[in-house]
Design a protein around this motif. Sequence first.
Motif, PDB file in Angstrom:
ATOM      1  N   GLN A   1      -4.318  -3.475 -13.914  1.00 42.53           N
ATOM      2  CA  GLN A   1      -3.879  -2.079 -13.863  1.00 42.53           C
ATOM      3  C   GLN A   1      -4.003  -1.543 -12.443  1.00 42.53           C
ATOM      4  O   GLN A   1      -4.826  -2.028 -11.653  1.00 42.53           O
ATOM      5  N   ALA A   2      -3.200  -0.549 -12.151  1.00 41.17           N
ATOM      6  CA  ALA A   2      -3.284   0.095 -10.845  1.00 41.17           C
ATOM      7  C   ALA A   2      -4.701   0.575 -10.589  1.00 41.17           C
ATOM      8  O   ALA A   2      -5.370   1.107 -11.485  1.00 41.17           O
ATOM      9  N   GLY A   3      -5.155   0.343  -9.356  1.00 42.68           N
ATOM     10  CA  GLY A   3      -6.519   0.690  -9.001  1.00 42.68           C
ATOM     11  C   GLY A   3      -7.502  -0.449  -9.172  1.00 42.68           C
ATOM     12  O   GLY A   3      -8.640  -0.370  -8.701  1.00 42.68           O
ATOM     13  N   GLY A   4      -7.055  -1.493  -9.837  1.00 42.24           N
ATOM     14  CA  GLY A   4      -7.921  -2.635 -10.085  1.00 42.24           C
ATOM     15  C   GLY A   4      -7.956  -3.616  -8.935  1.00 42.24           C
ATOM     16  O   GLY A   4      -7.397  -3.365  -7.858  1.00 42.24           O
ATOM     17  N   SER A   5      -8.616  -4.744  -9.180  1.00 46.00           N
ATOM     18  CA  SER A   5      -8.816  -5.755  -8.141  1.00 46.00           C
ATOM     19  C   SER A   5      -8.485  -7.144  -8.671  1.00 46.00           C
ATOM     20  O   SER A   5      -8.593  -7.406  -9.875  1.00 46.00           O
ATOM     21  N   LEU A   6      -8.091  -7.992  -7.751  1.00 48.48           N
ATOM     22  CA  LEU A   6      -7.878  -9.412  -8.029  1.00 48.48           C
ATOM     23  C   LEU A   6      -8.300 -10.195  -6.804  1.00 48.48           C
ATOM     24  O   LEU A   6      -8.218  -9.688  -5.672  1.00 48.48           O
ATOM     25  N   ARG A   7      -8.685 -11.439  -7.032  1.00 51.02           N
ATOM     26  CA  ARG A   7      -9.033 -12.316  -5.917  1.00 51.02           C
ATOM     27  C   ARG A   7      -8.217 -13.591  -6.024  1.00 51.02           C
ATOM     28  O   ARG A   7      -8.312 -14.307  -7.020  1.00 51.02           O
ATOM     29  N   LEU A   8      -7.430 -13.845  -5.005  1.00 51.33           N
ATOM     30  CA  LEU A   8      -6.639 -15.064  -4.947  1.00 51.33           C
ATOM     31  C   LEU A   8      -7.381 -16.115  -4.132  1.00 51.33           C
ATOM     32  O   LEU A   8      -8.075 -15.787  -3.167  1.00 51.33           O
TER      33      LEU A   8
ATOM     34  N   SER B   1      -7.904  -1.776  -4.983  1.00 47.03           N
ATOM     35  CA  SER B   1      -7.068  -0.572  -5.051  1.00 47.03           C
ATOM     36  C   SER B   1      -5.598  -0.953  -5.186  1.00 47.03           C
ATOM     37  O   SER B   1      -4.735  -0.429  -4.477  1.00 47.03           O
ATOM     38  N   LEU B   2      -5.338  -1.868  -6.082  1.00 46.17           N
ATOM     39  CA  LEU B   2      -3.984  -2.391  -6.228  1.00 46.17           C
ATOM     40  C   LEU B   2      -3.013  -1.325  -6.711  1.00 46.17           C
ATOM     41  O   LEU B   2      -3.376  -0.441  -7.507  1.00 46.17           O
ATOM     42  N   LYS B   3      -1.789  -1.422  -6.220  1.00 45.22           N
ATOM     43  CA  LYS B   3      -0.731  -0.481  -6.559  1.00 45.22           C
ATOM     44  C   LYS B   3       0.419  -1.246  -7.208  1.00 45.22           C
ATOM     45  O   LYS B   3       0.580  -2.444  -6.964  1.00 45.22           O
ATOM     46  N   PRO B   4       1.237  -0.572  -7.992  1.00 43.63           N
ATOM     47  CA  PRO B   4       2.391  -1.259  -8.593  1.00 43.63           C
ATOM     48  C   PRO B   4       3.282  -1.938  -7.543  1.00 43.63           C
ATOM     49  O   PRO B   4       3.855  -2.997  -7.826  1.00 43.63           O
TER      50      PRO B   4
END
Length: 125
Positions: free
Chosen positions: A13-20, A89-92
Amino acid sequence: QVQLVESGGGLVQAGGSLRLSCAASGSIFTFNAMGWYRQAPGKQRELVATITMIGSTNDGSTNYADSVKGRFTISRDNAKNTVFLQMSSLKPEDTAVYYCGLGRDLGGRVGFAYWGRGTQVTVSS
């Protein structure tokens, strides 16, 4: 042969985080930089971040696209030939396929020679 294997993509979801993560293997000893590109449908490929690695005169130097500065962090583990991209702080508009690249430090930019197959990142609003 060189192999780059990406992992860590997914739906968030927007605002979330991921680690690649991206692990490089094979004949990689002549390369000293890695990075991430992304490409969204209908858009041009965008260089997200780069980092120099062992063998570079400036090991650990990073560069970021303006669109991700302050939100994304690139890091590396030289011993494991692995690069990471911590995305917060991911965005669409961050939705894209993210590709890991391996190349050489050309002094201020990276000349990429190999690419991974990509990992999908989808950010829902």
